[in-house]
Design an enzyme around this catalytic site. Structure first.
Site, PDB file in Angstrom:
ATOM      1  N   GLU A 171       0.832  -1.202   0.000  1.00 52.02           N
ATOM      2  CA  GLU A 171       0.000   0.000   0.000  1.00 52.02           C
ATOM      3  C   GLU A 171       0.868   1.253   0.000  1.00 52.02           C
ATOM      4  OE1 GLU A 171      -3.657  -0.007   2.239  1.00 52.02           O
ATOM      5  OE2 GLU A 171      -3.094   1.898   3.178  1.00 52.02           O
ATOM      6  N   PRO A 175       2.100  10.989  -3.647  1.00 47.05           N
ATOM      7  CA  PRO A 175       3.198  11.871  -3.276  1.00 47.05           C
ATOM      8  C   PRO A 175       2.744  13.325  -3.286  1.00 47.05           C
ATOM      9  CG  PRO A 175       3.379  11.294  -5.580  1.00 47.05           C
ATOM     10  CD  PRO A 175       2.170  10.556  -5.058  1.00 47.05           C
ATOM     11  N   ARG A 181     -15.179   4.188   4.846  1.00 46.75           N
ATOM     12  CA  ARG A 181     -15.876   5.425   5.224  1.00 46.75           C
ATOM     13  C   ARG A 181     -14.886   6.546   5.133  1.00 46.75           C
ATOM     14  NH1 ARG A 181     -17.276   6.881  11.218  1.00 46.75           N
ATOM     15  NH2 ARG A 181     -15.209   7.756  10.951  1.00 46.75           N
ATOM     16  N   GLY A 182     -13.680   6.318   5.707  1.00 51.42           N
ATOM     17  CA  GLY A 182     -12.661   7.339   5.639  1.00 51.42           C
ATOM     18  C   GLY A 182     -12.634   8.183   6.898  1.00 51.42           C
ATOM     19  N   ALA A 235     -19.465   2.613   5.141  1.00 50.85           N
ATOM     20  CA  ALA A 235     -18.765   1.919   4.053  1.00 50.85           C
ATOM     21  C   ALA A 235     -19.669   0.907   3.373  1.00 50.85           C
ATOM     22  CB  ALA A 235     -17.505   1.251   4.591  1.00 50.85           C
ATOM     23  N   ARG A 246       7.873   3.552   1.661  1.00 53.20           N
ATOM     24  CA  ARG A 246       9.284   3.218   1.817  1.00 53.20           C
ATOM     25  C   ARG A 246       9.498   1.777   1.401  1.00 53.20           C
ATOM     26  NH1 ARG A 246      10.955   6.174   7.371  1.00 53.20           N
ATOM     27  NH2 ARG A 246      13.010   5.522   6.656  1.00 53.20           N
ATOM     28  N   ASN A 306      17.454   5.154 -23.203  1.00 55.18           N
ATOM     29  CA  ASN A 306      17.421   4.088 -22.199  1.00 55.18           C
ATOM     30  C   ASN A 306      17.828   4.644 -20.851  1.00 55.18           C
ATOM     31  OD1 ASN A 306      17.480   1.753 -20.718  1.00 55.18           O
ATOM     32  ND2 ASN A 306      18.555   0.565 -22.294  1.00 55.18           N
ATOM     33  N   GLU A 353      21.352  -9.094 -21.636  1.00 56.49           N
ATOM     34  CA  GLU A 353      21.343  -9.668 -22.976  1.00 56.49           C
ATOM     35  C   GLU A 353      22.196  -8.833 -23.920  1.00 56.49           C
ATOM     36  OE1 GLU A 353      17.940 -11.227 -25.956  1.00 56.49           O
ATOM     37  OE2 GLU A 353      17.790  -9.135 -25.361  1.00 56.49           O
TER      38      GLU A 353
END
Lengths: 679, 679
Positions: free
Chosen positions: A77, A81, A171-172, A191, A341, A472, A479
């Site tokens: 989770e 940002p 619900r929050g 909820a 993190r 890139n 490879e």
């Protein structure tokens, strides 16, 4: 599904065949009664078979499949940002953590932060990026707080359009400071109402998850009431449950038993928050409103200036906790509250053996997780190092090529108007790029030297290692490293390679460098080279390529006014394919003349956008980059005769040799002219 | 298009590279200025590239392409047969003459013979069979005689439905005895009217050909008027011209020049009727109303009892005639009035070098010529020996699999209700089949012995060579002969094989036995075996197959009530594929669980329909066949590990070994039981 058999049986008809067969059969006798010869139901192995074979399976089905095969999974989770730079870093984190094989990730929803908006930092954008650009099955949180039914439906529709299939319905938290919950007009109280609403508006489109509190919700009237309320949420249409964090395994185990006792039978996944630092422990307390057990506090408090020690303790403690859950067979997997993190979570997963050991690639390129792309199994090779750009430029397609690319009319690639979209942006800063690519460029050879340094992984002339080029953003793949020596030499001489692959003739699909797809198969590649180079080299190439009829080539300049090829206008060429047990041939990479034209706009554009713009306008450095953009050509070469050693290097040597010949001829001619004059 | 390059250039960087390259380049210098690096236009090589790569090209385009590459072609004209037996023979003739690579064939139209009807002998049916069942680009004649506009349109619509794309538009001959032409009411006076009508009603759907008379039409007012009238026909919308026969090259050459002089610029193909016997010469005279030149009469008349001598003379004379036309560069190809005969025409074509020398297969199976099937390039392997049945059972499909078979729902195969359709009937009579398969059968071993004789190509017990079985009306292919020894042994033991292929690992696509497709490629096969066998063997197989995880198997009984497999229900397995220069992977053969179910009805049905019905009802022979039908199983095995030696024979040996083991066990048990009793 199909493994190598036992050691070979003796030849048919030999006298020893019968006794040895007896032996084998005795060993296998216990199997005989168990063998089920009805059609192999691959659904139990969903997590192993790529979706281009099985079709899309919902997260709910995937969880069920993992439970049935007792294959523990993990999920991650994240929260959105705050800045665009943070978004770039978060996506890089998604890419790294995807390597470990999470079953899904989810993104939290905070109404105050414009979570449904179009910015790089909105929940919706981040969830969409995780799904479409990082190949992660993604779940979006949705809360009732502060939103009307209509607004909620609008957000869910947008999530659906983006391709998201999973919602965590909450619900929050009330807005900061509002201690008592007051639902908006035309909103939801609970909820469970939200769950019902989602089912009503979207049927079975979304998989719905709900939250549970192993120690009871802080606002619940009682632990038992909270479990009843959980059952209501599940009965309203939720598919599975993720719990709040907890500190003791027994807490979760008891909780699961109590849930089953009231008839909650869907999967319940424990939520885990590793203690990553002293501050994060305080964060835990604040978020969960839980009391940290004394034994944890006793250990952590003295170490409050030593975050690394705390993190190590957290890793250890979490591993113990999860092991206890697994040993009790009470958890099908684990859900990590990463707090964005990565170190602690990754360490825990590796210690527990949940981190995919040597992840096999289902295809040579990174697959998207959007269900609309589940059948996609073939792409042009040109975007091998830029899969995100490819997803971006094809996101509007109704269907995606499966099996064959086909001889379609020009496939409509979207233009790449913004090279700075956060999912396309380099992970390096402008300053870092300048040190790698040159604070100032004096001549074209300076540019060639940068390519040389990148390909060899050695330092450039200021002693800085070149770890990326505009085409890139990562170092050379293992490879491509097979070709390093040859690539290095030619780059230094002005053959600026941006994509290549060696020929492969029936390597095992389990080969650590070139393998992909299901085990037990064989993979093949035609040698391929793609590079920028100057006009003089292209003239030489056009003269010597007829000597190499086994090569298919295509040469374009920036505007497309120059277009040389011996390919059929509309016919793609397979360059990677594999034969596997029990399936049709998979052919994941092609070279297509029409797509090459769409690609070259992007390839030429990257000179200026990523490199040129590092310098001041009208500076010599900028002029050099612009000169290359406007005068060089993009060339791709395919060596069709893959069982033989690649002749692509011969092509390049012949190109240089031809130029030398031409120079000698003009020198001779000059001499002759002079002789004439002196006569 | 892509051939093997010149002998390998020396390694890059070696000192000798430059002088040797100089040498090569000098040799090729004349090429350099000629090279056209615009996209290779494959249209000039249409006749070489299969339609699954190029798409369908009209006969008109194909003729143009042959003219541009100066590659002489031939075409063959036939008339509808009088009896069903004649139709069966004619189709066999089509199959044999197709080997030589005719560009097209055409079928004449005679209003008196119900040419548009549904009988086996109608022009429409024969033309449809040539197209759909014999893979020949086909043209249907259409005359104005005795038909109204409406009737003509109706016939053309039916021709279109069947897939015919080419019409030879003629006025036609008046009914026998009517010397003066009287057009019907609401009909057409002239061929030019018919041409106009076809263009009006069908646009460009049909390619239209018209007839010309190098010596002038018998009823024409003058030679010049006849050429004007020809121009009118061409201007009305005809694409090309075929001429009446003629005896002297100069006749045709002059005619072509006179046509060009009045502005007729479409291709003009000379019509050739080889003199095949004395009677055929008289026939020529009657049909063409021409006078046979004296020198021909002088030679032929004395030989009127020696048809073979006359035919040899005719072959010689025709070759001379055609050579003269080709040397004068006045004919793009030749059109043969075969009179439904084959020997003389084939001999002429071979002498002239027009008969395809070693015809390469575009695909391992015989392709249909219907334009609707032009993209078809993948089929289930089961119909490998019965392509006509496959075309029949899939004729109603809207589109045909291209590239991949795909994981579709059950593809709807039409039932095979009539095994005696003339294009599915055996070329052998009932009597011939009885001598091969047994005038009477005493036991199952008799049946097994027939299979053994067929596979080995040796005589059955009455000394008769077995050249066919119900599932294959021809002898074993050369490819299957590679497996002959093993097949023979197992057939004799009751493993009745009806289809098989060896494994192939990257053979050249030009390999004379297993090669197919464009040159310069590599072809692959998984070893495959399909057979009928008894219940006891199937029980043994189900026990030992788990020892061979690299095998995919599927086992069905007649009703489908027994259905054992380790394949995924919906996932086909590739068993033949190839990689070629400049194209995607071609995968022409698969094993598909769903199609296998449709096939088994046909495979089981053939026991009774083709073999059982040879015997009287309630005879022992009939009972044996019925017993097999109702009690045997159809098994297919795929060995996925194609780079290794096939283990299919090990599977069968293990199956028999397992049975032997079981027998030994029951003998032991019996002994033990007896011991107990005696205690």
């Amino acid at each position: 599904m199909v493994k190598e058999g036992p050691a070979a049986l003796p030849s048919p008809g030999t006298p020893t065949a019968l006794p040895i067969l007896k032996e084998f059969l005795n060993q296998r006798e216990h199997l005989n009664s168990e063998s089920d010869h009805s059609h192999a139901d691959d659904d139990a192995h969903l997590y192993n078979m790529p979706e281009y074979l099985t079709g899309y399976h919902s997260l709910s089905e995937k969880i069920q499949s993992r439970i049935e095969s007792n294959d523990k999974f993990f999920s991650l989770e994240f929260f959105p940002p705050r800045t665009k730079g943070g978004a770039v870093n978060l996506l890089a984190r998604f890419d790294r953590m995807r390597e470990g094989g999470p079953l899904f990730c989810d993104v939290t929803w905070h109404p105050a932060g414009n979570p449904g908006g179009d910015t790089e930092t909105s929940s919706l954008t981040i969830a969409g990026a995780a799904l479409n650009y990082c190949g992660l099955e993604t779940m979006l949180h949705m809360t009732c707080c502060s939103m009307t039914k209509t607004e909620i439906t609008k957000h869910l529709k947008r999530a659906k359009d983006i391709g998201i299939r999973n919602i965590l319905a909450l619900r929050g938290d009330p807005p900061h400071g509002a201690e008592d919950w007051v639902p908006p007009e035309d909103g939801f109280n609970y909820a469970s109402d939200l769950v019902r609403h989602i089912r009503k508006e979207f049927g079975d489109y979304f998989v719905i998850c709900v939250a549970a509190y192993p120690m009871g919700h802080p606002e619940a009237t009682s632990y038992e009431d909270d479990i009843k309320y959980l059952k209501e949420k599940v009965d309203a249409g939720a598919n599975f449950i993720i719990t709040q964090l907890f500190f003791k395994a027994q807490t979760f185990i008891k909780f699961v038993r109590d849930c089953k006792a009231v008839g909650i039978n869907c999967p319940i996944i424990p939520g885990i928050m590793p203690i990553q630092s002293y501050d994060s422990l305080r964060h835990i307390v604040k978020l969960s409103k839980l009391d940290v057990p004394q034994d944890i506090m006793d250990f952590v408090a003295p170490l409050k200036d030593n975050d690394e020690a705390i993190r190590n303790y957290g890793i250890h403690q979490t591993c113990m906790l999860i092991k206890e859950l697994f040993d009790a067979e009470m958890a099908p997997g684990v859900h990590f509250y990463t707090l964005n993190r990565e170190v602690a979570t990754t360490a825990i997963l590796k210690q527990l053996g949940l981190w995919a050991a040597a992840p096999r690639r289902p295809l040579p390129w990174k697959m998207a997780a959007n269900h609309k792309r589940s059948g996609e199994d073939v792409r042009p090779i040109f975007w091998a190092s830029r899969p995100k750009a490819y997803v971006y430029r094809t996101q509007h397609w109704d269907e995606f090529p499966n099996g064959r690319w086909g001889s379609s009319e020009s496939p409509a690639f979207g233009e790449l108007k913004d090279y700075y979209l956060f999912y396309l942006t380099s992970k390096s800063s402008k300053e870092q790029l300048l040190t790698m690519w040159g604070e100032s460029l004096e001549c074209e050879q300076d540019v060639w030297d940068v390519f040389h340094a990148y390909v060899t992984g050695t330092a450039n002339k200021t002693g800085k290692k070149v770890t990326k080029v505009p085409w890139n953003d990562d170092e050379l793949s293992s490879e491509t490293s097979l070709l390093k020596e040859n690539l290095a030499d030619f780059n230094k001489r002005g053959v600026l390679t941006i994509n290549s692959q060696p020929n492969v003739n029936g390597a095992s699909s389990e080969d650590p460098v070139v393998g992909w797809g299901m085990p037990g198969g064989y993979v093949y590649q035609k040698a391929y080279l793609e590079f920028f180079t100057c006009r003089e080299n292209v003239d030489a190439l056009l003269n010597i390529l007829p000597l190499f009829p086994r090569i298919n080539y295509h040469i374009l300049n920036k505007s497309g006014s120059a277009d040389f090829s011996n390919c059929h206008k509309h016919r793609p060429v397979a360059v990677t394919w594999g034969a596997f047990p029990g399936t049709e041939i998979i052919q994941p990479t092609i070279v297509d003349p029409l797509s090459f034209k769409a690609w070259k706009d992007e390839a030429f554009g990257l000179w200026e956008e990523q490199w040129g713009k590092l310098y001041l306008e009208e500076s010599r450095s900028r002029e050099i980059i612009q000169h290359i953009t406007n005068n060089y050509y993009l060339v791709n070469l395919v060596d069709n005769d893959y069982p033989k050693d690649s002749c692509l290097w011969d092509v390049l040597e012949s190109m240089f040799a031809w130029r030398k010949l031409q120079e000698e001829k003009s020198e001779d001619q000059e001499e002759n002219n002079m002789c004439v004059c002196t006569q």
